[in-house]
Design a protein around this motif. Structure first.
Motif, short mmCIF file in Angstrom:
data_model
loop_
_atom_site.label_atom_id
_atom_site.label_comp_id
_atom_site.label_asym_id
_atom_site.label_seq_id
_atom_site.Cartn_x
_atom_site.Cartn_y
_atom_site.Cartn_z
N ILE A 197 3.42 2.25 14.56
CA ILE A 197 2.02 2.58 14.81
C ILE A 197 1.28 1.39 15.41
N ARG A 233 -0.16 1.11 19.31
CA ARG A 233 -1.49 1.28 18.73
C ARG A 233 -2.49 1.91 19.69
N PHE A 239 -3.75 5.25 18.81
CA PHE A 239 -4.37 5.53 17.50
C PHE A 239 -5.77 4.94 17.37
N SER A 240 -6.52 5.51 16.43
CA SER A 240 -7.89 5.05 16.18
C SER A 240 -7.86 3.70 15.46
N ARG A 277 -9.24 3.03 12.71
CA ARG A 277 -9.00 3.25 11.27
C ARG A 277 -7.49 3.32 10.99
N MET A 278 -6.78 4.00 11.90
CA MET A 278 -5.32 4.12 11.73
C MET A 278 -4.66 2.75 11.90
N GLN A 279 -5.15 1.96 12.85
CA GLN A 279 -4.58 0.62 13.04
C GLN A 279 -4.84 -0.24 11.81
N PHE A 301 -5.16 0.91 8.79
CA PHE A 301 -4.30 1.43 7.74
C PHE A 301 -2.87 0.90 7.91
N LEU A 342 3.36 12.04 13.75
CA LEU A 342 2.40 11.33 14.60
C LEU A 342 2.93 11.16 16.01
#
Lengths: 447, 345
Positions: A113, A117, A120-121, A123-125, A127, B334
């Motif tokens: 992730i 990256r 991804f948002s 917030r996800m980064q 997390f 994902l």
């Protein structure tokens, strides 16, 4: 020492030392990256996002090298140390398998992730950064639990066939030895990461590049590094040394260079152990300091090497002595430099003090040398035991792997890791040259 | 409990072969399906975020073997010394290739890592197949429970074999073809356009090759290791497993031809799982069969740690395993769908 034993030892020592150059930065940086990503998330500030992305690139590069050099270590327990694996697998197999199941999967699943990256948002980064922090520290915990058991075996029983088996999982995971070892090791990892961040900041500032990023790097690295390096000396370093003198007194006497038992033993700052005369050449000594540090009593009796039979002495005394003194010496110098930098930062002068920035920049290798020397202290000092008091190193090798095979693979690892080292330095240099705040931060975030 | 851990270790290895198997397969068919740099980036992005966690199944299976059967771990890892160190070096190169290729924008840099990726994937698939062949054939265990096999002796699976003999080479080649088929099936699921067409035709070729190799291997096994056949003869119901494995391979080929990409991939996964399960049924209770004296063989009973370790281990392992399956599925979800060529990191 038979040549197969020598090659087995050299191969493990070399591959483990080389490997540990990477995870110490990974673990320390995971902690600091989590802080930086939290800041980026809370403030919604593009600056912190760029800082995080830059260090994520270095983290990912470093993590990749850590993974590929880490796999050989688990394999080598079986390939080169078969009798040890058979003897102790019932105990240390538990902690190694826990590391695989609880830490490796977590890290490797969520690294993807961070690598990808852009999809991804924030917030996800954030997390993913949290998970990598937890995963890498768990990994360190389980590995140190394994090592702590080899230093100080607990929670085991000896079976009918002479092998050992675990009899309490909680006992194994709460080995008293592990507490100080984990604390000392992890603060040292934070020192490594802080020094690298601060050094890159100093390099940019001195070169007049990416000034705002450089200042953030310096602030983060100097503050975290100063705190962690102080903790590294006291209480964690002190706690480790005390438990060595309590449980492995011969190791303590060897790394301090104390040949004879003394009341009011001094502490050697400088000197070379002379094995012919059993004395220290060119000594610079603080009188009574060792007695005081170990027993809080200036005139306490400290056991020297003469109190132990010769075949229980660590088998490379001079190297052990130097490793310990390099670790302690460099640790102290680092704490002084970082303390000075923190003081200057506090007074708003650090960014203009060219000589101190040079010093911070050039001290980046110090924590790596100190941690390698620290591990040499722990492991050389454990000799001649593989499992302290239970199994001698000479009795742990693979019975049928002859010296020709062991030398062949040792040479192979030397060559391969030379290539790896060159590649890493080249790519690290390239990433630093490339600098923060480009490519990835300009790309649109899709989520 | 000893039997339960045997199932756990083989299950973990089977998951490893199915998951990491497709990215090994992608590595092997890589030079045959890509034409442009955009193709290469798409193919690499299809496994980029996933391969590392797939590989951890091998590491974790090794560690579980270590704690549940220390004696077998010690014997096997030191006995296959050269092959395992070779595996380590190949895993290092393969990992570096996937991580470092995108770091430098130079055609020679990319060509070098592309070659390393394909070569390492191919050799690893071959070595894993040969390793399975060695387990089936047996090794010359001595009285202390150790052995050492060189890379080759006379290429015959006799009492003093090498790692490579005609049987283990056959299994190595079979594994290469099966994983290439499996990887091409995966790519067909993850690509479109011209790249998709090439993935499909590669899968079709490799599917037929792997069917041929599988038939040869299945015929050869009973001659090399008769005890395998005895196990099946004692429990005829177990014949269902290899037969459904063969059926899965057939249906995978059929679905491949009908362009049912996901179903074809799932079928080739099922095929691999069922074939490995057949080996497990055939081998039980042996972990390492001795070629010199059957009494020296290591079984799940004489190689296991004591019962406290096995029981206590099961508590944490159960929790850990479920967690891994949960979040690994989440991460897969994902990254579901087809990647774009600009997805590379």
């Amino acid at each position: 020492m038979t040549s197969a034993l020598l090659y087995d030892r050299l191969q493990f020592a070399f591959t483990a030392t080389f490997h540990y150059l990477f995870p110490q930065l990974t673990m320390g940086l995971a902690f600091l990256l989590f802080y930086l990503r939290s800041r980026a998330l809370v403030t919604d500030d593009e600056h912190y996002q760029q800082v995080s992305d830059f260090w994520t690139r270095i983290f990912a590069l470093n993590f990749g090298f850590g993974v590929v050099t880490g796999i050989p270590l688990e394999f080598q327990f079986g390939t080169n140390w078969a009798r040890f694996s058979n003897f102790a697998g019932g105990v240390i197999g538990q902690t190694l398998a826990m590391e695989g199941v609880f830490a490796f999967f977590l890290e490797s699943s969520f690294l993807g992730i961070l690598l990808f990256r852009k999809r991804f948002s924030r917030r996800m980064q954030w997390f993913a950064a949290l998970i990598l922090f937890v995963g890498s520290w768990l990994s360190g915990y389980f590995i140190l639990a394994t090592n702590a058991w080899m230093q100080h075996p607990v929670a085991y029983q000896v079976g009918d066939d002479g092998r050992v088996f675990v009899n309490s999982l909680t006992g194994l995971l709460t080995n008293p030895w592990l507490f100080w070892q984990f604390a000392h090791n992890m603060t040292a990892a934070v020192v490594t990461a802080s020094c690298v961040i601060a050094a890159v900041g100093a390099y940019y500032l001195l070169s007049g590049l990416y000034l705002s990023h450089a200042k953030t790097f310096l602030r983060t690295g100097v503050v975290a590094g100063a705190i962690a390096s102080a903790l590294m000396i006291f209480p964690t370093g002190h706690g480790n040394a005390k438990q060595v003198f309590e449980h492995q007194p011969v190791k303590g006497a060897a790394f301090e260079g104390l040949f004879t038992t003394e009341r009011g033993a001094g502490l050697y700052l400088v000197g070379q152990p002379n094995l012919e005369t059993m004395t220290i050449d060119n000594p610079i000594e603080i009188p009574n300091a060792l007695s005081f540090l170990v027993y809080k009593d200036l005139y306490a009796k400290v056991k020297g090497l003469d109190a132990f039979p010769r075949d229980e002495w660590p088998d490379n005394l001079p190297l052990l002595y130097y490793a310990y003194h390099i670790m302690a010496g460099l640790g102290t110098i680092l704490a002084a430099i970082l303390g000075l930098a923190l003081f200057s930062l506090w007074h708003g002068r650090l960014f203009n003090m060219k000589w101190l920035l040079w010093l911070v920049m050039l001290s980046a290798p110090f924590p790596y040398i100190a941690t390698s020397a620290g591990w040499m202290t722990a492991e050389l000092g454990r000799q001649p035991w593989l499992v302290y008091g239970l199994l001698r190193t000479a009795h742990g090798t693979s019975p049928l792997v002859h010296s020709g095979n062991a030398l062949f693979t040792l040479i192979g690892f030397l060559g391969l890791y030379l290539l790896l080292g060159l590649l890493f330095v080249f790519l690290l240099g390239k990433t630093i040259q490339h600098g923060p705040g480009s490519i990835s931060s300009q790309a649109p975030y899709t989520a | 409990m000893e039997t339960l851990w045997f199932i756990v270790v083989t299950l973990m290895l089977a998951i490893f072969i199915v998951l990491d198997g497709f990215d090994f397969g992608v590595g092997m068919v890589y030079p045959f399906v890509v034409r442009t740099e955009a193709d290469r980036r798409t193919v690499l992005a299809s496994i980029g975020p996933l391969w590392n966690a797939n590989e951890v199944w091998l590491i974790a299976a090794g560690a579980v073997l270590f704690f549940a059967y220390p004696k077998a771990y010690a014997a096997g890892f030191s006995g296959f010394y050269l092959a395992l160190i070779l595996v380590l070096w190949l895993l290092i190169f393969r990992g570096l290739a996937l991580e470092l290729r995108s770091q430098v924008d130079h055609v020679l840099w990319k060509q070098a890592w592309d070659t390393a990726f394909t070569t390492a994937s191919l050799l690893l698939a071959f070595v894993f197949g040969a390793a399975l062949g060695n387990l089936i054939r047996g090794v010359p265990l001595n009285r202390d429970g150790y052995f050492f096999v060189p890379f080759w002796t006379d290429f015959q699976p006799g009492p003093e074999p090498g790692i490579l003999d005609w049987f283990t080479v056959l299994l190595g080649l079979t594994t290469v073809s099966i994983l290439a088929f499996h990887g091409a099936n995966y790519l067909a699921m993850k690509t479109e356009g011209a790249l998709y067409k090439r993935a499909v035709s590669t899968a079709w070729v490799m599917g037929r090759v792997s069917a041929g190799c599988t038939v040869l291997t299945v015929t050869a096994v009973p001659f090399v290791q008769p005890s395998l056949r005895l196990n099946f003869a004692g429990h005829p119901m177990e014949y269902l497993v290899p037969f459904s494995g063969i059926f899965a391979l057939g249906s995978s080929l059929y679905l491949r031809q009908r362009q049912r990409d996901t179903a074809a991939f799932l079928s080739s996964s099922a095929f691999i799982l069922l074939m490995l399960a057949s080996v497990m049924f055939g081998m039980y209770p042996y972990i390492l069969v001795s070629t010199t004296d059957p009494a020296l063989s290591l079984t799940v009973f004489n190689a296991a740690t004591d019962s406290y370790g096995l029981t206590a281990g099961f508590a944490w392992f159960g929790v850990g395993f479920l967690l891994v399956v949960a979040y690994q599925s989440y991460v897969y979800s994902l990254f579901s769908g087809k990647p774009r060529s600009d997805d590379a990191h």
